[in-house]
Design an enzyme around this catalytic site. Structure first.
Site, PDB file in Angstrom:
ATOM      1  N   LYS A  18       0.753  -0.934   0.045  1.00 27.66           N
ATOM      2  CA  LYS A  18      -0.046   0.275   0.076  1.00 27.66           C
ATOM      3  C   LYS A  18       1.113   1.458   0.361  1.00 27.66           C
ATOM      4  O   LYS A  18       1.728   1.200   0.990  1.00 27.66           O
ATOM      5  CB  LYS A  18      -1.358   0.144   1.186  1.00 27.66           C
ATOM      6  CG  LYS A  18      -1.844   1.125   1.416  1.00 27.66           C
ATOM      7  CD  LYS A  18      -2.801   0.962   2.729  1.00 27.66           C
ATOM      8  CE  LYS A  18      -3.969   1.980   2.656  1.00 27.66           C
ATOM      9  NZ  LYS A  18      -4.323   1.713   3.836  1.00 27.66           N
ATOM     10  N   SER A  27      -9.679   1.120   2.498  1.00 29.13           N
ATOM     11  CA  SER A  27      -8.920   2.205   1.413  1.00 29.13           C
ATOM     12  C   SER A  27      -7.715   1.888   1.412  1.00 29.13           C
ATOM     13  O   SER A  27      -7.039   2.261   0.274  1.00 29.13           O
ATOM     14  CB  SER A  27      -7.893   3.405   2.594  1.00 29.13           C
ATOM     15  OG  SER A  27      -7.402   2.865   3.500  1.00 29.13           O
ATOM     16  N   SER A  29     -10.225  -0.471   6.562  1.00 32.64           N
ATOM     17  CA  SER A  29      -8.991  -0.282   4.930  1.00 32.64           C
ATOM     18  C   SER A  29      -8.314  -1.647   4.735  1.00 32.64           C
ATOM     19  O   SER A  29      -8.157  -1.318   4.057  1.00 32.64           O
ATOM     20  CB  SER A  29      -8.124   0.616   5.597  1.00 32.64           C
ATOM     21  OG  SER A  29      -8.761   2.140   5.950  1.00 32.64           O
TER      22      SER A  29
END
Lengths: 470, 94
Positions: free
Chosen positions: A70, A147, A172
């Site tokens: 990420k 996210s 997330s």
């Protein structure tokens, strides 16, 4: 023999194989926009280094596995922005501890994946200025969740050996894993080092693993966890490894959270999750309904007040001075900082900075920030009490199927935040939780959330194995 | 709690953000909406309850106080255009 076995035995040239994987990754990115940065040069460099010192890497856990990170996780020399324009151009001088461990075990880091700016969102539509929105792997007109949206989407679409590193502050990992039909494990708070993670909320952030199977998730999780002296909140528990996992549901006591199946949850999602629960029951789990009314009612407000307060202090460091975007040095400190910040932060980041700063300001601090921290204590107690009776709790991971972008546009910020109701509780309490894909409704994936007591990741993974390959 | 334009503007100054008129207009009803919903925490009786700043009780985990290597000056300065004589160069302080 799989391609990975051939790479691991040395029969397949790891450099050629890595080049092929990078081509495939770039092809997927052109269609689905899962990367913020593709680290082709460093990935091939890593493959060359492994080839040169093959004996050193032989038998390593992740040898030949492609790992994406990420964007909030720092990778040395690779642009790392946490999805924000204010960090555009920032190439960290060091690897996050999780990246160091992945590389040491022969994993090849292929790039950084898309996310809401600093993690501020549930649909990956709050990307920073200039970043593309990632698309759902089942329908490009829909969200892949957030996210960690790019991570979950890539975990679904990758047609080469790949596992994704995601990060969860308030859901997330679970939410995008649910929308993309993959397994996503958020570990106990402190089990994985946060060193090198670009912070959202320090008391909430957790790095975890996303993959197509429990086996993949366990492989990466077993590599990254364990105490790290560089993170003062890192737990000093023995390293697990997750070797010899076996499907284990018989006799497990599962509490189905009653309030998580309210009218606000779409019927298709309820149906899919109920079928997942029935599947666990068939395998011998002891299932009963449990009321967790207090956490479900108060977790959302508590979470957002604390997360916004923490993020507003964390984002104070971005002021155009030492790294990331800079401006022309004019005016005094305050004018310069305000100029750079106002120009490069996206809209949701500004909204959260305002709310978080307000909740911590003199005169309001006790009523909002401190009050929320006290309610958090009560929420943790409610969960702990439930774990006196159950091995795991079950609920939907999200209240809806992946929504269309055109529908997301109509949501107010509050409606947007409310999507997180099922996931914020376990995140506030630092409890491990696993998204399990339980099937498809209307051609879209449904995710079930299994929540465990602190440090009970193994139990969750062994229950999740029931759904492996289904 | 009254959320008005003046309050948002004063919070923005503290947060070192310069909001445009359009942003203030847009944020005002949204922030009201959010704060009203989040004020639900006020109804919880927390008398005698300690706040949790972490989800798990953390023990003192400080490292031993032994010197080790750190980021060199050249590396530290490599990520900014604003530097002079081996130091970061900032805007005027006063």
């Amino acid at each position: 023999m799989s391609i990975l076995d051939e790479v691991r035995s040395g029969k397949e040239d790891i450099v050629e194989y890595a080049e092929e994987c990078m081509q495939k990754a770039k092809g997927i990115d052109r269609e689905y926009r899962y990367f913020t940065a593709i680290a082709e040069e460093s990935a091939i460099g890593q493959a060359r280094e492994i080839k040169k010192n093959f004996q050193k890497y032989r038998g390593k856990r992740l040898l030949g596995v492609m790992v994406s990170a990420k964007d909030a996780i720092c990778v040395k020399g690779v642009e790392s922005c946490a999805g924000s324009r204010i960090l555009k151009g920032y190439r960290p001088l060091f690897d996050a501890t999780v990246i160091e461990r992945v590389k040491r075990e022969g994993g090849i880091v292929i790039g950084k994946t898309s996310q809401d700016e600093f993690g501020f969102g549930s649909f990956s539509v709050n990307v920073g200025l200039g970043f593309p929105i990632p698309l759902n792997p089942f329908d490009r007109g829909r969200s892949c969740g957030g996210s960690s949206g790019g991570a979950a989407g890539l975990a679904r679409k990758a047609d080469f050996p790949h596992i994704a590193l995601g990060e969860s502050t308030g859901g997330s990992i679970a939410a995008p894993s649910s929308f993309c039909g993959v397994f996503g494990l958020t570990p106990t708070y402190g089990k994985v080092s946060r060193y090198g993670l670009i912070d959202y909320g320090n008391s909430l952030d957790k790095i975890g693993s996303i993959g197509k199977s429990v086996e993949e998730v366990a492989l990466l999780q077993g590599t990254i966890e364990g105490h790290d002296p560089k993170d003062s909140t890192s737990l000093s528990h023995p390293h697990e490894g997750y070797k010899e996992l076996k499907r284990n549901v018989k006799g497990m006591r599962i509490g189905v959270i009653k309030e998580a199946f309210s009218d606000a949850v779409e019927k298709d999602v309820q149906k899919g999750v109920r079928s997942g629960i029935a599947r666990l029951e068939e395998e011998g789990a002891v299932v009963e309904e449990v009321s967790l009314e207090f956490p479900i009612r108060y977790s959302l407000a508590t979470y957002y007040l604390l997360a916004m307060s923490e993020s507003s202090t964390n984002l104070a460091r971005y002021c155009g001075m030492r790294y990331g975007q800079a401006g022309e040095l004019k005016g005094n400190f305050n004018e310069y900082f305000s100029e750079v910040r106002s120009k490069h932060f996206g809209e949701e980041a500004k909204r959260r900075i305002i709310l978080g700063t307000f909740a911590r300001m003199s005169g309001f601090r006790d009523a909002y920030y401190i009050k929320a921290a006290k309610v958090r204590t009560l929420i943790i107690r409610h969960y702990r009490k439930a774990f006196g009776k159950y091995d795991a709790l079950a609920s939907p991971s999200t209240p809806l199927l992946p929504p269309k972008f055109t529908d997301i546009e109509k949501l107010t910020p509050l409606q947007h935040y409310m999507i997180d109701v099922p996931v914020v509780g376990p995140n506030l309490a630092g409890l491990p939780h696993l998204n399990v894909p339980v099937g498809m409704e209307k051609g879209l994936p449904v995710g079930m959330l299994l929540i465990g007591d602190h440090l009970q990741e193994r139990k969750l993974l062994e229950m999740g194995m029931v759904f492996d390959g289904e | 709690m009254d959320i008005d334009r003046k309050l948002i503007e004063s919070v923005a100054v503290v947060a070192r953000l310069r909001l445009t008129d359009r942003e203030v207009e847009k944020f005002l009803p949204q922030l009201k909406d959010v704060l009203e919903a989040f004020s639900s925490v006020q109804e919880v009786d927390t008398a005698g309850i300690e706040p949790s700043f972490h989800p798990l009780p953390l023990k003192d985990v400080l490292r031993d106080d032994t010197p080790a290597g750190c980021l060199g000056q050249e590396d530290a300065l490599s990520l900014t255009p604003h530097k002079k004589d081996g130091y970061f160069k900032g805007p005027k302080a006063v």
